[in-house]
Design an enzyme around this catalytic site. Structure first.
Site, PDB file in Angstrom:
ATOM      1  N   HIS A 135       0.844  -1.207   0.000  1.00  0.00           N
ATOM      2  CA  HIS A 135       0.000   0.000   0.000  1.00  0.00           C
ATOM      3  C   HIS A 135       0.876   1.253   0.000  1.00  0.00           C
ATOM      4  O   HIS A 135       0.584   2.235  -0.689  1.00  0.00           O
ATOM      5  CB  HIS A 135      -0.862   0.077   1.266  1.00  0.00           C
ATOM      6  CG  HIS A 135      -1.915  -0.982   1.370  1.00  0.00           C
ATOM      7  ND1 HIS A 135      -1.920  -1.922   2.365  1.00  0.00           N
ATOM      8  CD2 HIS A 135      -3.015  -1.219   0.612  1.00  0.00           C
ATOM      9  CE1 HIS A 135      -2.972  -2.704   2.229  1.00  0.00           C
ATOM     10  NE2 HIS A 135      -3.654  -2.305   1.174  1.00  0.00           N
TER      11      HIS A 135
ATOM     12  N   SER B  95       0.451  -8.729   1.730  1.00  0.00           N
ATOM     13  CA  SER B  95      -1.005  -8.756   1.872  1.00  0.00           C
ATOM     14  C   SER B  95      -1.351  -8.499   3.330  1.00  0.00           C
ATOM     15  O   SER B  95      -0.613  -8.931   4.232  1.00  0.00           O
ATOM     16  CB  SER B  95      -1.532 -10.138   1.468  1.00  0.00           C
ATOM     17  OG  SER B  95      -2.850 -10.314   1.949  1.00  0.00           O
ATOM     18  N   SER B  96      -2.473  -7.820   3.537  1.00  0.00           N
ATOM     19  CA  SER B  96      -2.907  -7.563   4.918  1.00  0.00           C
ATOM     20  C   SER B  96      -3.192  -8.880   5.634  1.00  0.00           C
ATOM     21  O   SER B  96      -3.161  -8.950   6.863  1.00  0.00           O
ATOM     22  CB  SER B  96      -4.162  -6.704   4.920  1.00  0.00           C
ATOM     23  OG  SER B  96      -3.931  -5.544   4.176  1.00  0.00           O
ATOM     24  N   ARG B  97      -3.490  -9.924   4.869  1.00  0.00           N
ATOM     25  CA  ARG B  97      -3.837 -11.207   5.485  1.00  0.00           C
ATOM     26  C   ARG B  97      -2.595 -11.956   5.980  1.00  0.00           C
ATOM     27  O   ARG B  97      -2.723 -12.886   6.775  1.00  0.00           O
ATOM     28  CB  ARG B  97      -4.601 -12.083   4.495  1.00  0.00           C
ATOM     29  CG  ARG B  97      -5.998 -11.530   4.201  1.00  0.00           C
ATOM     30  CD  ARG B  97      -6.791 -12.486   3.325  1.00  0.00           C
ATOM     31  NE  ARG B  97      -8.189 -12.111   3.263  1.00  0.00           N
ATOM     32  CZ  ARG B  97      -8.702 -11.291   2.358  1.00  0.00           C
ATOM     33  NH1 ARG B  97      -7.925 -10.753   1.440  1.00  0.00           N
ATOM     34  NH2 ARG B  97      -9.990 -10.990   2.364  1.00  0.00           N
TER      35      ARG B  97
END
Ligand code: PAF
Length: 288
Positions: free
Chosen positions: A44, A192-194
């Protein structure tokens, strides 16, 4: 320029967001926008950096959009480290962050149904019914509020990017969609946020997904589609913790299935894999 004491504008309502954007535009500033669901990672931040380089005024949104989740548990568990996110955006001198509530975005349920044809029927669209409609609804709403000149999206979500390009084309929205390369950890795992939900053991084996994808892009010049697919399944099959939800090789333009590799036609290998309870997606371009 609109930052009192150089502070980032933090808005919660559509009205105040529109007002600030209107003031920026009235000064002739170019505007970039990075929509996110928060839990900001380096991927991001790269989008924000690029937007800052290419625009005078950059906004970001943080909104965990409930209507794009087809799994309640995933929505509940989605990380929301809001203070941390605000700090990261301030460090990058982002000009505005819009953090609306669900009620602000959906005072009443949105019933818009988009039709993206094949683009929404395959891969993520097939396995997450309603997901892309939810993405399209929220991105359209956000574009209407922020009215960006350019908006930035990561190529990790390649199918989402294709849907958003189609949305903008369909609705003739005056925004340039800027695709940005996937940012990876040193060992290749796509950011990834995950990822933060992976256990230490899962995190250790997670890079296998990208390693196998990279092999796939090399093997494509000597093997056929079935052989390449078998190879991928064999590689991940070595790890019982990994469950492949899909692995598809598709035409890069319309995401239709590729039956034969051809020199003039770029394709893309896309996958979704459950590693324990965490669902990861990744892709690699195949260019012979
Ligand atoms: O990619 C995301 O984080 C989301 O799908 C987006 C584009 C912010 C829409 O909610």
């Amino acid at each position: 320029m609109f930052n009192i004491l150089n502070k980032m504008n933090i808005t919660k309502t559509i009205k105040e967001t529109k007002e600030i954007i209107k003031r920026a535009k009235s000064k002739g500033l170019s505007t970039g926008f990075v929509p996110t669901m928060g839990a900001l990672h380096k991927g991001h931040l790269e989008l924000i950096r690029k937007a800052k380089n290419e625009n005078d005024f950059v906004s970001c949104s943080i909104f965990v959009n409930p209507i794009q989740f087809n799994n309640k548990e995933d929505l509940k568990k989605y990380p929301r480290p809001i203070e941390d996110d605000i700090k990261k955006l301030e460090e990058l001198a982002c000009d505005l962050v819009f953090i609306p509530s669900v009620e602000e975005m959906y005072p009443e349920p949105d019933t818009t149904i988009y039709n993206f044809g094949n683009l929404e029927k395959v891969m993520e669209g097939k396995h997450r019914p309603g997901h892309f409609n939810g993405v399209a609804v929220v991105v359209k709403k956000l574009f209407d509020i922020v009215e960006p000149g350019r908006s930035y999206f990561g190529e990790k979500d390649f199918q989402q990017l294709a849907i958003i390009k189609a949305l903008v084309k369909k609705l003739k929205m005056p925004v340039e969609i800027v695709p940005c390369p996937t940012i990876r950890e040193k060992d290749g795992l796509a950011m990834s946020s995950r990822n933060r939900r992976l256990t230490a053991d899962e995190r250790e084996i997670a890079p296998v997904i990208y390693m196998a994808l990279k092999d796939v892009s090399k093997l494509a010049s000597g093997k056929n589609v079935k052989e390449v697919k078998d190879y991928y399944f064999q590689q991940l099959g070595k790890y019982p913790q990994m469950k492949i939800e899909y692995f598809e090789i598709s035409n890069i333009e319309d995401l239709s299935p590729v039956e034969k590799f051809e020199k003039e036609k770029k394709s893309i290998a896309c996958t979704a894999v459950f590693l324990g309870k965490v669902r990861l997606i990744d892709n690699v371009i195949i260019n012979l």
